[in-house]
Design an enzyme around this catalytic site. Structure first.
Site, short mmCIF file in Angstrom:
data_model
loop_
_atom_site.label_atom_id
_atom_site.label_comp_id
_atom_site.label_asym_id
_atom_site.label_seq_id
_atom_site.Cartn_x
_atom_site.Cartn_y
_atom_site.Cartn_z
N GLU A 39 0.96 -1.19 -0.02
CA GLU A 39 0.24 -0.03 0.06
C GLU A 39 0.90 1.20 -0.07
O GLU A 39 1.95 1.36 0.78
CB GLU A 39 -1.00 -0.10 1.13
CG GLU A 39 -1.70 1.11 1.31
CD GLU A 39 -2.53 1.41 2.57
OE1 GLU A 39 -3.77 1.96 2.70
OE2 GLU A 39 -2.06 0.67 3.65
N LYS A 88 -9.73 2.52 -2.36
CA LYS A 88 -9.86 1.86 -0.82
C LYS A 88 -11.06 2.58 -0.40
O LYS A 88 -11.54 3.57 -0.12
CB LYS A 88 -8.81 2.29 -0.02
CG LYS A 88 -8.87 1.79 1.41
CD LYS A 88 -7.52 2.26 2.14
CE LYS A 88 -7.47 1.75 3.33
NZ LYS A 88 -6.05 2.06 4.20
N CYS A 146 -5.34 -2.96 2.88
CA CYS A 146 -5.08 -2.90 3.96
C CYS A 146 -6.39 -3.18 5.09
O CYS A 146 -6.83 -4.40 5.13
CB CYS A 146 -4.48 -1.67 4.29
SG CYS A 146 -3.38 -1.68 5.93
#
Length: 259
Positions: A39, A108, A142
């Site tokens: 990331e 995300k 994540c």
């Protein structure tokens, strides 16, 4: 499919250094079909992106990913902090396919509110599954890993592997070990998780990047606290055989996702 994880350290807000680091690591591994970076691999986890996140149209790290994928006739993926043409900042997970020339991205969805990522970034509202090399791959970033509904295998949302890129800190390493395996088992798929190592002003990162099969077995894991590459093979026919023999997904609950 042969996949290689690049468990890198990340120099804070120095894209040129991080691109050079990735190039050095790539030069030491044999050819793979897919290379995976962590990331925000070019900058570190920049929760305040002003002055750090480059415009998408001139982002050197993105251009490097695309060029590397073309040169190696493979795919390269990882997330970057970018500023879009509309002025919004995104934690955008890019999948650069050098075989077809296509570029797919996932923004995300679960921004890390504990670290105030939500103050400056705009969340994505769409799940993304990319097809490559015969595999259907769900892209996660994540914190997304903690939310099983978002990643649940479902009708219209079928896939064979989850690819998750992360800046997952040492203080929550036990959760990384559990959640990577849980997402693979409950969705009867491969999970490929690429985490960083090193330190920034917020956390220490141990890495422990991994490849998990649909039974929760670890096919490979990087060592803690060191830069390392990890290569593993994903066998689509074997996955289909296991899914056909033990039909867990046929008994899953139906649900709707409200955004």
């Amino acid at each position: 499919m042969k996949v290689t994880l690049l468990q890198t350290d990340i120099s804070w807000a120095h894209p040129d250094h991080n691109i050079s680091r990735a190039e050095r690591m790539l030069s030491g591994v044999s050819d793979s079909d897919l290379y995976i970076l962590p990331e925000m691999w070019s900058t570190g986890f920049a929760t305040e992106p002003q002055g750090i996140a480059a415009p998408e149209e001139s982002n050197a790290a993105l251009q490097w990913m695309q060029q590397t994928a073309r040169d190696r006739h493979c795919a390269v993926c990882g997330s970057l902090a970018v500023q879009c043409a509309d002025g919004t900042f995104r934690n955008r997970f890019y999948f650069a396919d050098g075989v077809s020339g296509s570029l797919t991205w996932y923004d995300k969805h679960h921004l890390f509110t504990h670290g105030h990522e939500d103050r400056f970034y705009t969340p994505g509202q769409q799940q993304v599954v990319v097809s490559y090399g015969g595999f259907r791959m769900l892209l996660l970033t994540c914190y997304d890993l903690r939310f099983p509904v978002w990643s649940r295998y479902a009708e219209g949302h079928e896939y064979d592997a989850i690819v998750v890129v992360a800046n997952w800190p040492d203080t929550r390493q036990a959760a990384w070990q559990v959640l990577t395996r849980a997402r693979a088992v409950e969705n009867q798929c491969y999970l490929v998780g690429c985490n960083r190592v090193g330190d920034d002003q917020y956390s220490h990162y141990r890495g422990c990047s991994c490849v998990i099969d649909c039974y929760g077995k670890c096919l490979g894991q990087c060592h803690a606290d060191c830069e390392q590459t990890l290569t593993a093979s994903l066998d689509l026919q074997e996955l289909q055989r296991r899914r056909g023999k033990f039909r867990v997904l046929n008994d899953r609950d139906d649900f709707g996702l409200i955004l």
